[in-house]
Design a protein around this motif. Structure first.
Motif, PDB file in Angstrom:
ATOM      1  N   GLN A  12      49.190  26.538  49.015  1.00 24.47           N
ATOM      2  CA  GLN A  12      47.838  27.043  49.239  1.00 24.47           C
ATOM      3  C   GLN A  12      47.793  28.564  49.042  1.00 24.47           C
ATOM      4  N   ALA A  13      48.793  29.229  49.571  1.00 30.02           N
ATOM      5  CA  ALA A  13      48.858  30.687  49.422  1.00 30.02           C
ATOM      6  C   ALA A  13      48.997  31.070  47.950  1.00 30.02           C
ATOM      7  N   ILE A  14      49.814  30.336  47.222  1.00 31.76           N
ATOM      8  CA  ILE A  14      49.990  30.601  45.794  1.00 31.76           C
ATOM      9  C   ILE A  14      48.679  30.378  45.047  1.00 31.76           C
ATOM     10  N   ASP A  15      47.963  29.294  45.387  1.00 28.06           N
ATOM     11  CA  ASP A  15      46.671  29.023  44.753  1.00 28.06           C
ATOM     12  C   ASP A  15      45.669  30.142  45.037  1.00 28.06           C
ATOM     13  N   ILE A  16      45.633  30.584  46.296  1.00 25.11           N
ATOM     14  CA  ILE A  16      44.715  31.665  46.674  1.00 25.11           C
ATOM     15  C   ILE A  16      45.065  32.950  45.934  1.00 25.11           C
ATOM     16  N   ILE A  17      46.344  33.257  45.854  1.00 24.01           N
ATOM     17  CA  ILE A  17      46.788  34.464  45.140  1.00 24.01           C
ATOM     18  C   ILE A  17      46.410  34.373  43.670  1.00 24.01           C
ATOM     19  N   SER A  18      46.584  33.212  43.078  1.00 25.99           N
ATOM     20  CA  SER A  18      46.216  33.027  41.667  1.00 25.99           C
ATOM     21  C   SER A  18      44.722  33.228  41.457  1.00 25.99           C
ATOM     22  N   LEU A  20      42.699  34.942  43.351  1.00 34.62           N
ATOM     23  CA  LEU A  20      42.393  36.355  43.580  1.00 34.62           C
ATOM     24  C   LEU A  20      42.793  37.210  42.380  1.00 34.62           C
ATOM     25  N   GLN A  21      43.901  36.867  41.739  1.00 34.29           N
ATOM     26  CA  GLN A  21      44.314  37.604  40.542  1.00 34.29           C
ATOM     27  C   GLN A  21      43.300  37.426  39.416  1.00 34.29           C
ATOM     28  N   ILE A  22      42.791  36.200  39.279  1.00 38.63           N
ATOM     29  CA  ILE A  22      41.761  35.934  38.270  1.00 38.63           C
ATOM     30  C   ILE A  22      40.502  36.730  38.590  1.00 38.63           C
ATOM     31  N   LYS A  23      40.112  36.743  39.857  1.00 38.29           N
ATOM     32  CA  LYS A  23      38.921  37.485  40.270  1.00 38.29           C
ATOM     33  C   LYS A  23      39.107  38.976  40.037  1.00 38.29           C
ATOM     34  N   ILE A  24      40.270  39.500  40.320  1.00 37.10           N
ATOM     35  CA  ILE A  24      40.568  40.918  40.081  1.00 37.10           C
ATOM     36  C   ILE A  24      40.446  41.235  38.595  1.00 37.10           C
ATOM     37  N   LYS A  25      40.979  40.358  37.749  1.00 36.53           N
ATOM     38  CA  LYS A  25      40.890  40.565  36.307  1.00 36.53           C
ATOM     39  C   LYS A  25      39.430  40.581  35.864  1.00 36.53           C
ATOM     40  N   GLU A  26      38.638  39.633  36.366  1.00 36.02           N
ATOM     41  CA  GLU A  26      37.223  39.580  36.025  1.00 36.02           C
ATOM     42  C   GLU A  26      36.499  40.848  36.464  1.00 36.02           C
ATOM     43  N   LEU A  27      36.802  41.311  37.676  1.00 40.60           N
ATOM     44  CA  LEU A  27      36.150  42.509  38.189  1.00 40.60           C
ATOM     45  C   LEU A  27      36.554  43.755  37.400  1.00 40.60           C
ATOM     46  N   LYS A  28      37.818  43.803  36.972  1.00 40.43           N
ATOM     47  CA  LYS A  28      38.253  44.935  36.144  1.00 40.43           C
ATOM     48  C   LYS A  28      37.522  44.937  34.814  1.00 40.43           C
ATOM     49  N   GLU A  29      37.358  43.767  34.217  1.00 43.94           N
ATOM     50  CA  GLU A  29      36.629  43.664  32.956  1.00 43.94           C
ATOM     51  C   GLU A  29      35.172  44.067  33.145  1.00 43.94           C
ATOM     52  N   GLN A  30      34.579  43.612  34.245  1.00 40.31           N
ATOM     53  CA  GLN A  30      33.190  43.964  34.543  1.00 40.31           C
ATOM     54  C   GLN A  30      33.067  45.474  34.770  1.00 40.31           C
ATOM     55  N   ASN A  31      34.030  46.040  35.466  1.00 41.56           N
ATOM     56  CA  ASN A  31      34.030  47.481  35.721  1.00 41.56           C
ATOM     57  C   ASN A  31      34.122  48.257  34.414  1.00 41.56           C
ATOM     58  N   THR A  32      34.976  47.811  33.517  1.00 40.53           N
ATOM     59  CA  THR A  32      35.117  48.465  32.214  1.00 40.53           C
ATOM     60  C   THR A  32      33.804  48.410  31.448  1.00 40.53           C
ATOM     61  N   GLN A  33      33.165  47.256  31.451  1.00 39.70           N
ATOM     62  CA  GLN A  33      31.892  47.100  30.762  1.00 39.70           C
ATOM     63  C   GLN A  33      30.826  48.006  31.378  1.00 39.70           C
ATOM     64  N   LEU A  34      30.783  48.068  32.691  1.00 38.04           N
ATOM     65  CA  LEU A  34      29.798  48.919  33.351  1.00 38.04           C
ATOM     66  C   LEU A  34      30.048  50.391  33.073  1.00 38.04           C
ATOM     67  N   LEU A  35      31.306  50.785  33.019  1.00 43.65           N
ATOM     68  CA  LEU A  35      31.632  52.170  32.688  1.00 43.65           C
ATOM     69  C   LEU A  35      31.175  52.513  31.267  1.00 43.65           C
ATOM     70  N   GLU A  36      31.370  51.581  30.339  1.00 41.62           N
ATOM     71  CA  GLU A  36      30.900  51.788  28.971  1.00 41.62           C
ATOM     72  C   GLU A  36      29.382  51.946  28.942  1.00 41.62           C
ATOM     73  N   GLU A  37      28.679  51.119  29.718  1.00 38.41           N
ATOM     74  CA  GLU A  37      27.221  51.209  29.778  1.00 38.41           C
ATOM     75  C   GLU A  37      26.783  52.538  30.379  1.00 38.41           C
ATOM     76  N   VAL A  38      27.484  52.983  31.413  1.00 37.03           N
ATOM     77  CA  VAL A  38      27.159  54.263  32.042  1.00 37.03           C
ATOM     78  C   VAL A  38      27.375  55.406  31.053  1.00 37.03           C
TER      79      VAL A  38
END
Length: 77
Positions: A12-18, A20-38
């Motif tokens: 369960q912990a491994i699944d949660i970590i996985s 969360l890693q996917i969510k972090i990657k998505e948020l980093k991509e979203q952050n990059t896109q928002l920075l480009e827009e800014v």
């Protein structure tokens, strides 16, 4: 705690970590896109500010010419 329960919790912990890693990657991509827009918006803003300043200068020049012409008309009248 039995070995099986510990193993389930570890999975369960491994699944949660996985997830969360996917969510972090998505948020980093979203952050990059928002920075480009800014950055793009900042560029547009700068261009608009320069254009606005140029238009103000043109307006002032036209007003000066108009005042000069009105002054000449007053002298003639």
């Amino acid at each position: 705690m039995s070995f099986e329960k510990l193993e389930v919790k570890i999975h369960q912990a491994i699944d949660i970590i996985s997830l969360l890693q996917i969510k972090i990657k998505e948020l980093k991509e979203q952050n990059t896109q928002l920075l480009e827009e800014v950055n793009q918006a900042a560029g547009y803003r700068e261009a608009l500010m320069r254009e606005n300043e140029q238009l103000k200068e043109e307006q002032n020049a036209r007003q000066e010419r108009l005042r000069s012409l009105l002054g000449r008309i007053d002298k003639v009248s």
